[in-house]
Design a protein around this motif. Sequence first.
Motif, PDB file in Angstrom:
ATOM      1  N   VAL A  80       0.861  -1.186   0.000  1.00 48.90           N
ATOM      2  CA  VAL A  80       0.000   0.000   0.000  1.00 48.90           C
ATOM      3  C   VAL A  80       0.895   1.233   0.000  1.00 48.90           C
ATOM      4  N   GLU A  81       0.649   2.133  -0.950  1.00 46.25           N
ATOM      5  CA  GLU A  81       1.453   3.352  -1.084  1.00 46.25           C
ATOM      6  C   GLU A  81       0.833   4.460  -0.232  1.00 46.25           C
ATOM      7  N   VAL A  82       1.603   4.954   0.746  1.00 44.47           N
ATOM      8  CA  VAL A  82       1.090   5.925   1.708  1.00 44.47           C
ATOM      9  C   VAL A  82       2.012   7.139   1.780  1.00 44.47           C
ATOM     10  N   VAL A  83       1.430   8.330   1.827  1.00 45.56           N
ATOM     11  CA  VAL A  83       2.202   9.559   2.041  1.00 45.56           C
ATOM     12  C   VAL A  83       2.371   9.742   3.545  1.00 45.56           C
ATOM     13  N   VAL A  84       3.624   9.725   4.034  1.00 41.72           N
ATOM     14  CA  VAL A  84       3.866   9.800   5.475  1.00 41.72           C
ATOM     15  C   VAL A  84       4.485  11.135   5.904  1.00 41.72           C
ATOM     16  N   TRP A  85       4.857  11.947   4.950  1.00 41.25           N
ATOM     17  CA  TRP A  85       5.468  13.248   5.250  1.00 41.25           C
ATOM     18  C   TRP A  85       5.272  14.118   4.022  1.00 41.25           C
ATOM     19  N   GLU A  86       5.015  15.399   4.231  1.00 37.33           N
ATOM     20  CA  GLU A  86       4.720  16.236   3.069  1.00 37.33           C
ATOM     21  C   GLU A  86       5.084  17.690   3.326  1.00 37.33           C
ATOM     22  N   ARG A  87       5.701  18.285   2.323  1.00 40.39           N
ATOM     23  CA  ARG A  87       5.929  19.718   2.273  1.00 40.39           C
ATOM     24  C   ARG A  87       5.602  20.168   0.858  1.00 40.39           C
ATOM     25  N   PRO A  88       5.529  21.486   0.606  1.00 40.25           N
ATOM     26  CA  PRO A  88       5.041  21.928  -0.707  1.00 40.25           C
ATOM     27  C   PRO A  88       5.713  21.286  -1.913  1.00 40.25           C
ATOM     28  N   PHE A  89       7.030  21.057  -1.849  1.00 39.04           N
ATOM     29  CA  PHE A  89       7.735  20.591  -3.036  1.00 39.04           C
ATOM     30  C   PHE A  89       8.051  19.094  -3.012  1.00 39.04           C
ATOM     31  N   CYS A  90       7.578  18.389  -2.007  1.00 35.86           N
ATOM     32  CA  CYS A  90       7.897  16.957  -1.938  1.00 35.86           C
ATOM     33  C   CYS A  90       6.916  16.202  -1.055  1.00 35.86           C
ATOM     34  N   LYS A  91       6.646  14.974  -1.455  1.00 33.34           N
ATOM     35  CA  LYS A  91       5.917  14.027  -0.613  1.00 33.34           C
ATOM     36  C   LYS A  91       6.830  12.831  -0.358  1.00 33.34           C
ATOM     37  N   LEU A  93       6.875   9.062   0.158  1.00 31.76           N
ATOM     38  CA  LEU A  93       6.012   7.901  -0.034  1.00 31.76           C
ATOM     39  C   LEU A  93       6.566   6.701   0.713  1.00 31.76           C
ATOM     40  N   HIS A  94       5.670   5.974   1.347  1.00 36.24           N
ATOM     41  CA  HIS A  94       6.028   4.744   2.046  1.00 36.24           C
ATOM     42  C   HIS A  94       5.326   3.586   1.364  1.00 36.24           C
ATOM     43  N   PHE A  95       6.102   2.573   0.955  1.00 37.76           N
ATOM     44  CA  PHE A  95       5.528   1.372   0.358  1.00 37.76           C
ATOM     45  C   PHE A  95       5.316   0.372   1.490  1.00 37.76           C
ATOM     46  N   GLU A  96       4.142   0.454   2.068  1.00 39.60           N
ATOM     47  CA  GLU A  96       3.836  -0.283   3.293  1.00 39.60           C
ATOM     48  C   GLU A  96       3.453  -1.723   2.981  1.00 39.60           C
ATOM     49  N   THR A  97       4.178  -2.658   3.562  1.00 39.58           N
ATOM     50  CA  THR A  97       3.892  -4.078   3.343  1.00 39.58           C
ATOM     51  C   THR A  97       2.777  -4.526   4.269  1.00 39.58           C
ATOM     52  N   GLN A  98       1.791  -5.226   3.708  1.00 42.13           N
ATOM     53  CA  GLN A  98       0.629  -5.678   4.454  1.00 42.13           C
ATOM     54  C   GLN A  98       0.728  -7.183   4.711  1.00 42.13           C
ATOM     55  N   PHE A  99       1.351  -7.533   5.826  1.00 43.08           N
ATOM     56  CA  PHE A  99       1.513  -8.946   6.147  1.00 43.08           C
ATOM     57  C   PHE A  99       0.197  -9.551   6.641  1.00 43.08           C
ATOM     58  N   ASP A 100       0.090 -10.878   6.562  1.00 43.32           N
ATOM     59  CA  ASP A 100      -1.141 -11.565   6.936  1.00 43.32           C
ATOM     60  C   ASP A 100      -1.529 -11.313   8.388  1.00 43.32           C
ATOM     61  N   THR A 101      -0.537 -11.130   9.244  1.00 43.83           N
ATOM     62  CA  THR A 101      -0.819 -10.930  10.659  1.00 43.83           C
ATOM     63  C   THR A 101      -1.496  -9.596  10.921  1.00 43.83           C
ATOM     64  N   GLY A 102      -1.423  -8.682   9.918  1.00 40.75           N
ATOM     65  CA  GLY A 102      -1.989  -7.359  10.107  1.00 40.75           C
ATOM     66  C   GLY A 102      -1.018  -6.400  10.754  1.00 40.75           C
ATOM     67  N   VAL A 103       0.057  -6.925  11.309  1.00 44.51           N
ATOM     68  CA  VAL A 103       1.076  -6.089  11.936  1.00 44.51           C
ATOM     69  C   VAL A 103       2.357  -6.220  11.116  1.00 44.51           C
ATOM     70  N   PRO A 104       2.833  -5.135  10.471  1.00 45.20           N
ATOM     71  CA  PRO A 104       4.047  -5.217   9.657  1.00 45.20           C
ATOM     72  C   PRO A 104       5.232  -5.730  10.464  1.00 45.20           C
ATOM     73  N   GLN A 105       5.912  -6.709   9.922  1.00 51.43           N
ATOM     74  CA  GLN A 105       7.108  -7.223  10.584  1.00 51.43           C
ATOM     75  C   GLN A 105       8.206  -6.168  10.512  1.00 51.43           C
ATOM     76  N   PRO A 106       8.908  -5.922  11.628  1.00 52.21           N
ATOM     77  CA  PRO A 106       9.938  -4.869  11.633  1.00 52.21           C
ATOM     78  C   PRO A 106      11.073  -5.183  10.681  1.00 52.21           C
ATOM     79  N   ARG A 107      11.368  -4.244   9.813  1.00 54.39           N
ATOM     80  CA  ARG A 107      12.485  -4.389   8.873  1.00 54.39           C
ATOM     81  C   ARG A 107      13.248  -3.077   8.829  1.00 54.39           C
TER      82      ARG A 107
END
Length: 439
Positions: A80-91, A93-107
């Motif tokens: 899932v592509e998510v904007v996690v920080w934003e300023r006028p000239f840049c966003k 993007l976080h490519f968030e992995t959706q594991f089956d457990t529902g809780v992203p494994q720490p990487r």
Amino acid sequence: MLPFSYEMHEMAHFAWAPARAVSDVARTWLENPVNPLSLTAAGRNLTATAKIFERLTRRYGKPAFDLATTVVDGAIVPIVEVVVWERPFCKLLHFETQFDTGVPQPRQKLLIVAPMSSHHATLLRGTVEAFLPFYDVYITDWIDSRTLSLAAGRFDLDDYIDYVIAMCETLSKEHDGLSLHTLGVCQPAVPLIAAVALMEAQDNPHVPASMTLMGGPIDTRRSPTKVNLLAQERGSEWFRRHCICTVPYGYAGVGRDVYPGFLQLTGFLAMNIDRHVNAHFDFFDHLVTGDGDSAAKHREFYNEYRSVMDLTAEFFLQTIDTVFVKHALPKGEMTHRGTPVNLAAIRRVGLLTVEGENDDISGIGQTLAAQDLCQSLPHSMKANYLQEKVGHYGVFNGSRFRNEIVPRIREFHARISRPVHALKLVATAETKCAERAAS
């Protein structure tokens, strides 16, 4: 400044509109299976001509990353592509992995600093895709300057460095015991290493564990390419007079001075015009013969390559002057809002430099120069890799990048991925040993 060139470019695009409409009607008629001509060699040639005409005269919008899944430890994981920080000239993007457990494994986190050099961040789609199985990936998505009103303010190289520092701090504050690694592709090599140096000079606790600089212009005096020589010979004032335009009416950024993406694209095409002409002749043959796979690869590459964005005039000119004309960073003369950028201050952040043997944008040795400039960094926290048989694009994309460069980056990260306080102790100890040996 060229006050009317942007308007002329817009007029030329709209002037082709009637021809494109006629071409599209002809192509639709020729492709119709009811039309007997669609089965003839003449019909296929005319259809291919119409398709190429449309592609050469169309306007290419910003592509999407379209990375829906990745493979982690043999399992297909949704993204899932998510904007996690934003300023006028840049966003950011976080490519968030959706594991089956529902809780992203720490990487481990990987911040990819994409170039702000007229192409969109999606040019690094292959780069992102290659790292997704192994890292929690973030990338800078720079905004097209013609879409930002004058109310958004200015944006120059100093602002770029501020953005990188802010993003490092944001990601590092989300402390989960894992390292933050950074990677700068081409142009961002200079602002990334400058940002790290400034953070180190201030003893900022949020410095990343490492920075990987790939095909970047750290010192363009080494193995200068045509691009480097042009900038050196012309000087920043020439670029100000000949390359800066004003965004015309019809865009949100009307009135903003920019370096237009269409000028940069023209320069890129001119550098290897024979290669691009031959590629389009091959594309024509693929269309005529029905080689769909080869034609699709051509479309995929040029859809990305011809999609460009405008840069603010102040960012473009300051970069030209600082990096390519004055060589301020390797000379120790670069400043950020009046504060010297001292690469000798870097002592805790691992450094990996990657170069391509056939790079015609950043010659061999230009990125490697960072190794010598970071003189306070222990030898154990440095590494360099020269990839054979690749040009500039191959440094961050393609099969050799995936199969040879990525494993070396991962290996380097594994070697230096330690808590920041531990890295600081090691760096201090090795520095003291070196000082005692020298005395």
